[in-house]
Motif scaffolding. Structure first.
Motif, short mmCIF file in Angstrom:
data_model
loop_
_atom_site.label_atom_id
_atom_site.label_comp_id
_atom_site.label_asym_id
_atom_site.label_seq_id
_atom_site.Cartn_x
_atom_site.Cartn_y
_atom_site.Cartn_z
N ALA A 1 0.83 -1.21 0.00
CA ALA A 1 0.00 0.00 0.00
C ALA A 1 0.86 1.25 0.00
O ALA A 1 0.54 2.24 -0.69
N LEU A 2 1.96 1.22 0.75
CA LEU A 2 2.86 2.37 0.80
C LEU A 2 3.51 2.61 -0.56
O LEU A 2 3.68 3.78 -0.99
N LYS A 3 3.86 1.56 -1.28
CA LYS A 3 4.45 1.69 -2.60
C LYS A 3 3.48 2.34 -3.57
O LYS A 3 3.84 3.23 -4.34
N VAL A 4 2.22 1.90 -3.53
CA VAL A 4 1.19 2.50 -4.39
C VAL A 4 1.04 3.98 -4.06
O VAL A 4 0.92 4.83 -4.95
N LEU A 5 1.05 4.31 -2.76
CA LEU A 5 0.90 5.70 -2.34
C LEU A 5 2.04 6.56 -2.84
O LEU A 5 1.82 7.64 -3.40
N LYS A 6 3.27 6.09 -2.67
CA LYS A 6 4.44 6.87 -3.08
C LYS A 6 4.53 7.00 -4.60
O LYS A 6 4.96 8.03 -5.12
N THR A 7 4.15 5.94 -5.30
CA THR A 7 4.26 5.95 -6.76
C THR A 7 3.25 6.89 -7.40
O THR A 7 3.56 7.60 -8.36
#
Length: 246
Positions: A237-243
């Motif tokens: 979820a954090l990766k999707v948010l940052k991307t």
């Protein structure tokens, strides 16, 4: 004077309401007036902003001349007059009746649009603009119905002159619905119900893509998954948010 004149006002001003139309038997009113006179008087009253009077003329015309030359247009004008006279229930009923009676006429898109506008205004409109009420915290049944009405308009009449405005209102409604779901997710986080919070936030990401609540929903997912020691899901979820939301 055709209906289109009144729509200029309609697209720029929204009202909410709850008055009632006349209780007098329309068939007995204006006994000497012809169909043409009733129609002309009704439109003149409508253009003058005397919507209670225009309703009386149009109701009389429809009762006395149900298959007359001006009946269809009068019914459309009656929808608008009810709406402007703050008689939402009668306006909704008139819109539904027009859709039933004239499902293939060129102006039926207006009836769908008006139906959406009336549902939209029941939980929205001037109160939110002037008093800053967040309708994501209120009962959203009418807004959900408005979304459905606008969606039907766009589906059946993608080239309608009302389609663009309907699309914009649908975007706004989606943002409100997403904020509503987000407020529930935050409630679950505050009460340490992290599974429920993560599921609610995940639904926002899935079903309200493009809404303004998606970044916050992803943050809720990260926090909830970490609290549940689900590190892989939290990192995802954090990766999707940052991307997507730098």
């Amino acid at each position: 004077m055709k209906l289109r004149y009144g729509l200029v006002l309609l697209l720029s001003v929204a009202f909410i309401g709850g008055c009632q139309s006349t209780s007098t038997d329309p068939a007995t009113m204006f006994p000497t007036a012809s169909e043409a006179q009733l129609f002309k008087n009704g439109q003149n009253a409508m253009l003058d902003g005397k919507y209670d009077q225009s309703v009386q003329y149009f109701e009389t015309l429809e009762a006395r001349y149900p298959f007359g030359q001006y009946t269809e247009q009068a019914h459309l004008d009656m929808i608008y007059s009810y709406y402007k006279n703050d008689d939402t229930s009668s306006a909704l009923a008139a819109a539904d009746e027009y859709i039933h009676l004239y499902p293939r006429e060129k102006n039926v898109d207006y009836a769908y649009y008006m139906r959406g506008m009336m549902e939209y205004d029941q939980n929205h409109g001037s109160i939110e603009r002037y008093f800053g009420v967040d309708f994501a915290e209120r009962d959203l049944a009418s807004l959900r119905q408005a979304f459905s009405d606008f969606n039907r308009l766009i589906h059946y009449f993608p080239n309608s002159q009302y389609a663009s405005d309907a699309r914009q209102r649908m975007i706004h409604i989606r943002n409100i619905l997403a904020r509503h779901e987000l407020s529930i997710a935050h409630y679950y986080v505050d009460h340490k119900a992290y599974v429920a919070a993560a599921n609610r936030a995940n639904d926002i990401v899935k079903h309200y893509q493009g809404s303004t609540s998606v970044p916050d929903a992803l943050n809720v997912m990260v926090k909830s998954y970490r609290a549940l020691n689900l590190d892989a899901q939290a990192e995802g979820a954090l990766k999707v948010l940052k991307t997507n939301y730098k």
